[in-house]
Design an enzyme around this catalytic site. Structure first.
Site, PDB file in Angstrom:
ATOM      1  N   ASP A 104      -1.381   6.552   6.421  1.00  0.00           N
ATOM      2  CA  ASP A 104      -2.765   5.603   6.153  1.00  0.00           C
ATOM      3  C   ASP A 104      -2.964   4.864   7.505  1.00  0.00           C
ATOM      4  OD1 ASP A 104      -4.192   3.740   5.271  1.00  0.00           O
ATOM      5  OD2 ASP A 104      -2.859   3.440   3.539  1.00  0.00           O
TER       6      ASP A 104
ATOM      7  N   TRP B  11       0.871  -1.247  -0.059  1.00  0.00           N
ATOM      8  CA  TRP B  11      -0.126  -0.094   0.009  1.00  0.00           C
ATOM      9  C   TRP B  11       0.769   1.225  -0.053  1.00  0.00           C
ATOM     10  CZ3 TRP B  11      -4.088  -1.115  -1.967  1.00  0.00           C
ATOM     11  CH2 TRP B  11      -4.859  -2.601  -1.606  1.00  0.00           C
TER      12      TRP B  11
ATOM     13  N   LYS C 216     -12.416  -1.941   7.484  1.00  0.00           N
ATOM     14  CA  LYS C 216     -11.938  -2.908   8.506  1.00  0.00           C
ATOM     15  C   LYS C 216     -12.381  -2.565   9.879  1.00  0.00           C
ATOM     16  CE  LYS C 216      -8.189  -2.129   5.204  1.00  0.00           C
ATOM     17  NZ  LYS C 216      -8.069  -3.346   4.564  1.00  0.00           N
TER      18      LYS C 216
HETATM   19  N1  PMP Z   1      -4.080   1.037   2.546  1.00  0.00           N
HETATM   20  C1  PMP Z   1      -4.124  -0.035   3.384  1.00  0.00           C
HETATM   21  C2  PMP Z   1      -3.299  -0.182   4.647  1.00  0.00           C
HETATM   22  C3  PMP Z   1      -4.979  -0.887   3.119  1.00  0.00           C
HETATM   23  O1  PMP Z   1      -5.090  -1.925   3.812  1.00  0.00           O
HETATM   24  C4  PMP Z   1      -5.748  -0.811   2.073  1.00  0.00           C
HETATM   25  C5  PMP Z   1      -7.029  -1.969   1.574  1.00  0.00           C
HETATM   26  N2  PMP Z   1      -6.886  -3.231   2.253  1.00  0.00           N
HETATM   27  C6  PMP Z   1      -5.674   0.113   1.066  1.00  0.00           C
HETATM   28  C7  PMP Z   1      -4.861   1.318   1.462  1.00  0.00           C
HETATM   29  C8  PMP Z   1      -6.622   0.374  -0.117  1.00  0.00           C
HETATM   30  O2  PMP Z   1      -7.955   0.708   0.494  1.00  0.00           O
HETATM   31  P1  PMP Z   1      -9.158   0.984  -0.486  1.00  0.00           P
HETATM   32  O3  PMP Z   1      -9.588  -0.507  -0.757  1.00  0.00           O
HETATM   33  O4  PMP Z   1     -10.138   1.587   0.474  1.00  0.00           O
HETATM   34  O5  PMP Z   1      -8.801   1.874  -1.851  1.00  0.00           O
END
Ligand code: PMP
Length: 361
Positions: A172, A102, A196
């Site tokens: 994040d 991520w 989550k």
């Molecule tokens: N950042 C983190 C730490 C994540 O765990 C995730 C999704 N699992 C994301 C970003 C992406 O999130 P989204 O699917 O809401 O775009």
């Protein structure tokens, strides 16, 4: 009815208290004669719902008054672009630390809008640790520093925050929001996809210090401007109304049933300790993360034998422990034990793992 123990990394388990309350209010919310889903986002009833969600979030997270809370769509992934578009506006450069998929994606997106400097990375050991925080050197001229505080796929969490001086820290917190207290004043921006710990998918929460809400880069689409959403109280367009209502219920559960984020943290530490303790002593299973960098939320582990991993995933699923398969890019197993996973769920999983170990070691 038999509900499974769901170890999914997200969307994930919701507190039963929240689901029951939502179910009771599904057809008629209060005296409105309608479901929250059917309400105009401009109605006074809905206005009360979104403002109550915001005030509960502020209370739980102790968010200072000089921060705005934005309820957006587009997932945490849209923030990968919104952050540079809105914050890379002075010196057009930013520092990023790479601790997993991520943060890599966040950095790749930022490169489209300015100069990106990778300050540290744990790619050398498959992101199984957080690089030495004290050794990180940040550019005092950077517009911001970006980190992923909890890494969902690899199961690591920053053991402490980096010292970035006057440079705003952007984090994040998708996979750890509301799992423990955070000192919001240490951050310029916090953002999270809700799916989550905060509620259903479709809602993205951004907590941003007011002085960072300025004119974005030229050409930034209207919907990608923090200022537009801040000036309109997250009502520039239709917000994800039902997800915000559910996030409000999650906050109410945290406040009234759990007793706040300090208590939530204790419960999360208890759950994580049960699982890590077992992994540290198991003859078959092994955790993949260095002890100093372990996440309280996502716990990846392996047997060391891919076939046995597959067997475990299949047998655990049949026994009512679902979504234990690791992320498609890393294999093995991962137990996501977010706020809504009860202690009994983790104890039951460990009992199942012990039995599997006896049968297969
Ligand atoms: N950042 C983190 C730490 C994540 O765990 C995730 C999704 N699992 C994301 C970003 C992406 O999130 P989204 O699917 O809401 O775009």
């Amino acid at each position: 009815m038999s509900r499974v123990y769901n170890f999914s990394a997200g969307p994930s388990m919701m507190p039963e208290w929240v689901l029951k309350k939502a179910s009771n209010e599904m057809l008629e919310y209060g005296a409105t004669g309608q479901s929250v889903m059917e309400m105009s986002h401009r109605s006074k009833e809905y206005e009360a719902i979104i403002r109550s969600c915001e005030s509960l979030l502020r209370e739980l997270m102790n968010i200072p008054d000089n921060y705005k809370v934005l309820f957006l769509q587009g997932g945490a992934s849209s923030q990968f672009a919104m952050i540079p578009l809105n914050l890379m506006t002075k010196n057009h450069k930013a520092d990023y630390v790479t601790t997993g998929q991520w943060s890599k994606k966040a950095m790749a997106e930022a490169k489209r809008y300015g100069t990106v400097n990778e300050v540290a990375s744990s790619a050398d050991k498959t992101f199984s640790y957080i690089p030495d925080v004290d050794a990180m050197k940040f550019d005092p001229e950077a517009d911001y520093v970006h980190i992923t505080l909890n890494n969902t796929i690899y199961g690591t969490k920053w053991p402490k925050l980096p010292e970035t001086g006057n440079v705003p820290l952007v984090a994040d917190i998708s996979s750890m929001a509301l799992s423990e207290p955070l000192d919001v004043s240490k951050f310029g921006v916090l953002y999270a996809g809700a799916q989550k710990n905060m509620g259903p998918a479709g809602l993205t929460v951004v907590i941003i210090r007011e002085d960072l809400i300025g004119e974005p880069q030229e050409g930034t689409p209207t919907m990608f401007q923090y200022k537009i959403h801040a000036d309109n109280g997250s009502m520039y367009n239709t917000p994800p109304t039902y997800s915000i209502y559910m996030c409000g219920l999650v906050c109410q559960w945290l406040k009234e049933e759990i007793g706040g984020l300090e208590n939530m943290k204790k419960i999360n530490e208890e759950k994580a300790a049960i699982l890590y303790d077992f992994l540290d002593h198991s003859k078959l299973f092994k955790g993949t993360v260095e002890p100093g960098s372990r996440s309280l939320m996502n716990v990846p582990f392996v047997t060391g034998d891919e076939e046995l991993d597959k067997k475990f995933v299949a047998e655990s699923k049949a026994a009512g422990f679902v979504n234990l398969k690791g992320h498609r890019t890393v294999g093995g197993m991962r137990a996501s034990i977010y706020n809504a996973m009860p202690v009994e769920g983790v104890k039951a999983l460990v009992a199942f793992m012990k039995k599997f170990e006896e049968e297969n070691a």
